[in-house]
Design a protein around this motif. Structure first.
Motif, PDB file in Angstrom:
ATOM      1  N   GLY A   1      43.693  28.293  31.870  1.00  0.00           N
ATOM      2  CA  GLY A   1      44.404  27.800  30.875  1.00  0.00           C
ATOM      3  C   GLY A   1      44.861  28.867  30.018  1.00  0.00           C
ATOM      4  N   MET A   2      44.660  30.140  30.153  1.00  0.00           N
ATOM      5  CA  MET A   2      45.157  31.246  29.438  1.00  0.00           C
ATOM      6  C   MET A   2      46.387  31.644  30.060  1.00  0.00           C
ATOM      7  SD  MET A   2      43.148  31.355  26.514  1.00  0.00           S
ATOM      8  CE  MET A   2      43.430  33.078  25.972  1.00  0.00           C
ATOM      9  N   GLY A   3      46.833  31.328  31.163  1.00  0.00           N
ATOM     10  CA  GLY A   3      47.940  31.797  32.033  1.00  0.00           C
ATOM     11  C   GLY A   3      47.851  32.618  32.890  1.00  0.00           C
ATOM     12  N   GLY A   4      46.552  32.539  33.478  1.00  0.00           N
ATOM     13  CA  GLY A   4      46.333  33.373  34.780  1.00  0.00           C
ATOM     14  C   GLY A   4      45.081  34.549  34.705  1.00  0.00           C
ATOM     15  N   GLY A   5      44.231  34.298  33.920  1.00  0.00           N
ATOM     16  CA  GLY A   5      43.095  35.119  34.247  1.00  0.00           C
ATOM     17  C   GLY A   5      43.085  36.362  33.615  1.00  0.00           C
ATOM     18  N   ALA A   6      42.693  37.164  34.719  1.00  0.00           N
ATOM     19  CA  ALA A   6      42.629  38.684  34.455  1.00  0.00           C
ATOM     20  C   ALA A   6      43.925  39.392  33.870  1.00  0.00           C
ATOM     21  CB  ALA A   6      42.440  39.503  35.824  1.00  0.00           C
ATOM     22  N   VAL A   7      45.153  38.708  34.303  1.00  0.00           N
ATOM     23  CA  VAL A   7      46.317  39.064  33.941  1.00  0.00           C
ATOM     24  C   VAL A   7      46.607  38.816  32.261  1.00  0.00           C
ATOM     25  CG1 VAL A   7      49.052  38.908  34.140  1.00  0.00           C
ATOM     26  CG2 VAL A   7      47.597  38.761  36.378  1.00  0.00           C
ATOM     27  N   ALA A   8      46.268  37.562  32.045  1.00  0.00           N
ATOM     28  CA  ALA A   8      46.236  37.078  30.585  1.00  0.00           C
ATOM     29  C   ALA A   8      45.389  38.216  29.721  1.00  0.00           C
ATOM     30  CB  ALA A   8      45.840  35.732  30.365  1.00  0.00           C
ATOM     31  N   ALA A   9      44.010  38.285  30.336  1.00  0.00           N
ATOM     32  CA  ALA A   9      43.231  39.338  29.724  1.00  0.00           C
ATOM     33  C   ALA A   9      43.695  40.581  29.393  1.00  0.00           C
ATOM     34  CB  ALA A   9      41.856  39.060  30.441  1.00  0.00           C
ATOM     35  N   ASP A  10      44.196  41.370  30.467  1.00  0.00           N
ATOM     36  CA  ASP A  10      44.671  42.454  30.546  1.00  0.00           C
ATOM     37  C   ASP A  10      45.889  42.684  29.369  1.00  0.00           C
ATOM     38  OD1 ASP A  10      43.154  43.501  32.298  1.00  0.00           O
ATOM     39  OD2 ASP A  10      44.630  43.421  33.913  1.00  0.00           O
ATOM     40  N   GLU A  11      46.901  41.708  29.302  1.00  0.00           N
ATOM     41  CA  GLU A  11      47.848  41.594  28.280  1.00  0.00           C
ATOM     42  C   GLU A  11      47.435  41.459  27.048  1.00  0.00           C
ATOM     43  OE1 GLU A  11      52.106  39.157  27.508  1.00  0.00           O
ATOM     44  OE2 GLU A  11      50.608  38.363  29.137  1.00  0.00           O
ATOM     45  N   LEU A  12      46.385  40.690  26.720  1.00  0.00           N
ATOM     46  CA  LEU A  12      45.837  40.496  25.499  1.00  0.00           C
ATOM     47  C   LEU A  12      45.165  41.977  24.798  1.00  0.00           C
ATOM     48  CD1 LEU A  12      44.996  38.789  23.032  1.00  0.00           C
ATOM     49  CD2 LEU A  12      42.922  38.107  24.323  1.00  0.00           C
TER      50      LEU A  12
END
Length: 88
Positions: free
Chosen positions: A8-19
């Motif tokens: 739901g956040m837009g792609g898991g690890a990718v979204a977490a890294d971006e954040l």
């Protein structure tokens, strides 16, 4: 369950890294801002030590940020108000 939240956040690890990168960038900028604030404080302390009035310098800085016409209009209004109150 955790996978559903990441999707739901837009792609898991990718979204977490971006954040994480955005947060770290904001933290670095906050540190820079703190350093700059301390440098500005030092400038005003130096000015005071050399006999200048820091309040007056702050006022000059505020005036320099404005357009000439804007400053002149503010001063004219202030003068009218002061005259109305019998202060000048």
């Amino acid at each position: 369950m955790a996978d559903e939240r990441n999707e739901g956040m837009g792609g898991g690890a990718v979204a977490a890294d971006e954040l994480r990168l955005l947060i770290e960038r904001a933290e670095r900028l906050e540190e820079e801002k703190k350093g700059i604030s301390e440098d500005i404080k030092d400038v005003f302390a130096e000015a005071k030590g050399r006999g200048f009035d820091p309040k007056a310098i702050r006022k000059v800085l505020a005036i320099r940020k404005k357009k000439k016409e804007e400053y002149q209009e503010e001063e004219a209004i202030l003068e009218v108000y002061l005259q109305t109150l019998g202060m000048i």
